[in-house]
Design an enzyme around this catalytic site. Structure first.
Site, PDB file in Angstrom:
ATOM      1  N   SER A 111      99.447  94.482  61.776  1.00 14.74           N
ATOM      2  CA  SER A 111      99.785  95.884  62.043  1.00 14.74           C
ATOM      3  C   SER A 111     101.279  96.186  61.897  1.00 14.74           C
ATOM      4  O   SER A 111     101.679  97.347  61.952  1.00 14.74           O
ATOM      5  CB  SER A 111      99.280  96.321  63.418  1.00 14.74           C
ATOM      6  OG  SER A 111      99.836  95.498  64.398  1.00 14.74           O
ATOM      7  N   CYS A 112     102.106  95.147  61.665  1.00 20.97           N
ATOM      8  CA  CYS A 112     103.536  95.408  61.441  1.00 20.97           C
ATOM      9  C   CYS A 112     103.778  96.073  60.088  1.00 20.97           C
ATOM     10  O   CYS A 112     104.910  96.435  59.771  1.00 20.97           O
ATOM     11  CB  CYS A 112     104.336  94.132  61.540  1.00 20.97           C
ATOM     12  SG  CYS A 112     103.915  92.998  60.233  1.00 20.97           S
ATOM     13  N   TYR A 139     108.360  89.859  56.571  1.00 20.14           N
ATOM     14  CA  TYR A 139     106.960  89.519  56.852  1.00 20.14           C
ATOM     15  C   TYR A 139     106.053  90.708  56.494  1.00 20.14           C
ATOM     16  O   TYR A 139     105.025  90.551  55.827  1.00 20.14           O
ATOM     17  CB  TYR A 139     106.871  89.169  58.335  1.00 20.14           C
ATOM     18  CG  TYR A 139     105.506  88.900  58.888  1.00 20.14           C
ATOM     19  CD1 TYR A 139     104.806  87.749  58.570  1.00 20.14           C
ATOM     20  CD2 TYR A 139     104.919  89.794  59.790  1.00 20.14           C
ATOM     21  CE1 TYR A 139     103.554  87.497  59.112  1.00 20.14           C
ATOM     22  CE2 TYR A 139     103.675  89.545  60.345  1.00 20.14           C
ATOM     23  CZ  TYR A 139     102.994  88.387  60.002  1.00 20.14           C
ATOM     24  OH  TYR A 139     101.759  88.147  60.548  1.00 20.14           O
ATOM     25  N   LYS A 143     102.954  91.140  53.688  1.00 21.32           N
ATOM     26  CA  LYS A 143     101.587  91.558  54.028  1.00 21.32           C
ATOM     27  C   LYS A 143     101.171  92.800  53.227  1.00 21.32           C
ATOM     28  O   LYS A 143     100.028  92.921  52.788  1.00 21.32           O
ATOM     29  CB  LYS A 143     101.479  91.853  55.530  1.00 21.32           C
ATOM     30  CG  LYS A 143     101.513  90.602  56.409  1.00 21.32           C
ATOM     31  CD  LYS A 143     100.232  89.811  56.293  1.00 21.32           C
ATOM     32  CE  LYS A 143     100.192  88.605  57.192  1.00 21.32           C
ATOM     33  NZ  LYS A 143      99.006  87.770  56.994  1.00 21.32           N
TER      34      LYS A 143
HETATM   35  N1  NAP Z   1      98.464  86.387  66.138  1.00 24.67           N
HETATM   36  C1  NAP Z   1      98.514  87.683  65.952  1.00 24.67           C
HETATM   37  O1  NAP Z   1      98.773  88.469  66.887  1.00 24.67           O
HETATM   38  C2  NAP Z   1      98.257  88.257  64.582  1.00 24.67           C
HETATM   39  C3  NAP Z   1      98.203  89.652  64.443  1.00 24.67           C
HETATM   40  C4  NAP Z   1      97.946  90.185  63.210  1.00 24.67           C
HETATM   41  C5  NAP Z   1      97.738  89.349  62.126  1.00 24.67           C
HETATM   42  N2  NAP Z   1      97.784  88.005  62.259  1.00 24.67           N
HETATM   43  C6  NAP Z   1      97.553  87.165  61.069  1.00 24.67           C
HETATM   44  O2  NAP Z   1      96.579  86.191  61.371  1.00 24.67           O
HETATM   45  C7  NAP Z   1      96.802  85.035  60.560  1.00 24.67           C
HETATM   46  C8  NAP Z   1      96.728  83.793  61.424  1.00 24.67           C
HETATM   47  O3  NAP Z   1      97.716  83.886  62.432  1.00 24.67           O
HETATM   48  P1  NAP Z   1      97.651  83.016  63.760  1.00 24.67           P
HETATM   49  O4  NAP Z   1      98.036  83.910  64.866  1.00 24.67           O
HETATM   50  O5  NAP Z   1      96.383  82.244  63.798  1.00 24.67           O
HETATM   51  O6  NAP Z   1      98.904  82.053  63.511  1.00 24.67           O
HETATM   52  P2  NAP Z   1      98.996  80.484  63.591  1.00 24.67           P
HETATM   53  O7  NAP Z   1      98.263  79.969  64.765  1.00 24.67           O
HETATM   54  O8  NAP Z   1     100.448  80.139  63.441  1.00 24.67           O
HETATM   55  O9  NAP Z   1      98.224  80.048  62.255  1.00 24.67           O
HETATM   56  C9  NAP Z   1      98.770  80.165  60.963  1.00 24.67           C
HETATM   57  C10 NAP Z   1      98.418  78.904  60.205  1.00 24.67           C
HETATM   58  O10 NAP Z   1      98.897  78.996  58.838  1.00 24.67           O
HETATM   59  C11 NAP Z   1      99.385  77.725  58.475  1.00 24.67           C
HETATM   60  N3  NAP Z   1     100.363  77.759  57.409  1.00 24.67           N
HETATM   61  C12 NAP Z   1     101.592  78.328  57.436  1.00 24.67           C
HETATM   62  N4  NAP Z   1     102.240  78.075  56.276  1.00 24.67           N
HETATM   63  C13 NAP Z   1     101.395  77.317  55.522  1.00 24.67           C
HETATM   64  C14 NAP Z   1     101.505  76.724  54.239  1.00 24.67           C
HETATM   65  N5  NAP Z   1     102.600  76.844  53.482  1.00 24.67           N
HETATM   66  N6  NAP Z   1     100.449  76.007  53.761  1.00 24.67           N
HETATM   67  C15 NAP Z   1      99.329  75.854  54.509  1.00 24.67           C
HETATM   68  N7  NAP Z   1      99.173  76.397  55.735  1.00 24.67           N
HETATM   69  C16 NAP Z   1     100.205  77.113  56.235  1.00 24.67           C
HETATM   70  C17 NAP Z   1     100.041  77.227  59.753  1.00 24.67           C
HETATM   71  O11 NAP Z   1     100.228  75.846  59.701  1.00 24.67           O
HETATM   72  P3  NAP Z   1     101.428  75.189  60.572  1.00 24.67           P
HETATM   73  O12 NAP Z   1     100.991  75.321  61.981  1.00 24.67           O
HETATM   74  O13 NAP Z   1     101.488  73.792  60.075  1.00 24.67           O
HETATM   75  O14 NAP Z   1     102.654  75.998  60.270  1.00 24.67           O
HETATM   76  C18 NAP Z   1      99.072  77.674  60.828  1.00 24.67           C
HETATM   77  O15 NAP Z   1      98.081  76.699  61.080  1.00 24.67           O
HETATM   78  C19 NAP Z   1      98.128  85.262  59.849  1.00 24.67           C
HETATM   79  O16 NAP Z   1      97.868  85.685  58.522  1.00 24.67           O
HETATM   80  C20 NAP Z   1      98.775  86.375  60.639  1.00 24.67           C
HETATM   81  O17 NAP Z   1      99.624  87.157  59.852  1.00 24.67           O
HETATM   82  C21 NAP Z   1      98.035  87.430  63.470  1.00 24.67           C
END
Ligand code: NAP
Length: 318
Positions: A111-112, A139, A143
């Site tokens: 949502s950003c 970021y 997106k």
């Molecule tokens: N959390 C929220 O509030 C939120 C809100 C809106 C959207 N999102 C979206 O939801 C998705 C997942 O987010 P999350 O909250 O689950 O975050 P997260 O727990 O940090 O998960 C993201 C994953 O992506 C992996 N990753 C990052 N760079 C990578 C690379 N170069 N190659 C392979 N894997 C890679 C990370 O691995 P490492 O741990 O090894 O870095 C991590 O396991 C993202 O696309 C984020 O933008 C999240």
């Protein structure tokens, strides 16, 4: 759609909060052929590695969940990393999906992407109608590019990528260290730690009047599968509860569920951030998806999980 239960399903970011919940949900729904990929299995910024992975495994359905994510401080200190790494991940995945002719993909927004001064609640057509929040512009730009690529690939090549666009996600697998954690998990940690350490005052940033919307990661996992199985347009759709809450109300809810009896002090010298951030979920509702986890239930679950993590840590340290 039982037909898809034997198809090859690639979940990127599978070790992260959202990816892990999705893999669990797919398994519960009896999907048998899941490729759950973390960074140590495949670095998605490496185009040659992504290409050879797709060549070898030939996934039918691809969930693009992986992204470089972080809080304000991380975003402000590394805008190049947040823009470049995320663009690389997206470009490598979209190109491989196209080259190896996947059946359908999903790209997860955030949502950003909406303008800093966006009218509330935020409707999908407010995208690119104003200046972005500068602290995480890199970021957000990545997106926005990911969302637009879904539309371009569909228009130009007929490749379908569906794009749910979530509000703040919390729940199982979220980070609890204060550098990386999001607001809800950070509050859970603050109040549980205060109870355990018998502290009688917890100081929080701002005045608590800012309003935010939260969705539990179990609902997100359900929604992702719902979108993959039923949705057929590359135009993004807001994914939220449509209900926001002030940070003060959230803090009071968590304090009460944690049995914290002390004071909550608001440090008014610190910023509140945007005063309101809530998604308009008219489109989501029209598609027939409704989140099931109430904020109270989700908070209770998160508190129980944080307590478990602490107990495990203290057993490990003995
Ligand atoms: N959390 C929220 O509030 C939120 C809100 C809106 C959207 N999102 C979206 O939801 C998705 C997942 O987010 P999350 O909250 O689950 O975050 P997260 O727990 O940090 O998960 C993201 C994953 O992506 C992996 N990753 C990052 N760079 C990578 C690379 N170069 N190659 C392979 N894997 C890679 C990370 O691995 P490492 O741990 O090894 O870095 C991590 O396991 C993202 O696309 C984020 O933008 C999240």
């Amino acid at each position: 759609m039982t037909d898809n239960k034997n198809k090859k399903i690639l979940v990127t970011g599978a070790k992260g909060m959202v990816g892990h919940a999705l893999v669990k949900h797919l398994q519960e729904e009896n999907y048998k052929n899941i490729l759950a990929v973390g960074r140590t299995d495949l670095d998605l910024t490496d185009s040659a590695a992504v290409d050879s992975y797709f060549d070898k495994y030939r996934p039918d359905f691809v969930y693009m969940i992986a992204a470089k994510v972080g809080g304000i401080a991380a975003n402000m200190s590394d805008p190049v990393g947040f823009l470049v790494d995320n663009l690389k991940i997206e470009l490598n995945l979209y190109q491989a999906c196209h080259k190896y002719k996947t059946a359908k993909n999903l790209f997860l927004g955030s949502s950003c992407i909406y303008p800093k001064e966006c009218p509330q609640p935020m409707k999908e057509n407010y995208l690119l109608t104003g200046t972005l929040e500068p602290t995480n512009e890199g970021y957000a730009l990545s997106k926005i590019t990911g969302l637009r690529l879904a539309e371009y690939y569909y228009q130009q090549y007929g490749m379908l990528t569906v794009c749910p666009m979530p509000c703040n996600i919390y729940g199982t697998g979220d980070h609890f260290d204060l550098q990386k954690s999001h607001v809800l998990s950070a509050l859970v940690k603050r109040f549980i730690d205060a109870v355990d350490e018998q502290t009688n005052s917890v100081t929080l940033w701002g005045t608590g009047i800012a309003r935010r919307e939260f969705i539990h990661v179990d609902d997100v996992a359900q929604a992702l599968l719902f979108f993959m199985e039923t949705h057929s347009s590359p135009e993004f759709v807001n994914l939220g509860t449509g209900k926001d809450i002030t940070i003060r109300e959230l803090a009071e809810l968590i304090a009460s569920e944690a049995d914290y009896q002390g004071k909550i002090v608001w440090d008014e010298s610190k910023p509140n951030g945007m005063l309101k951030k809530c998604l308009d979920i008219t489109k989501l509702e029209a598609l027939g998806f409704t989140p099931q986890v109430s904020l109270k239930k989700g908070v209770q679950k998160t508190i129980a999980e944080y307590r478990q993590i602490k107990q495990q840590l203290s057993r490990d340290n003995k």
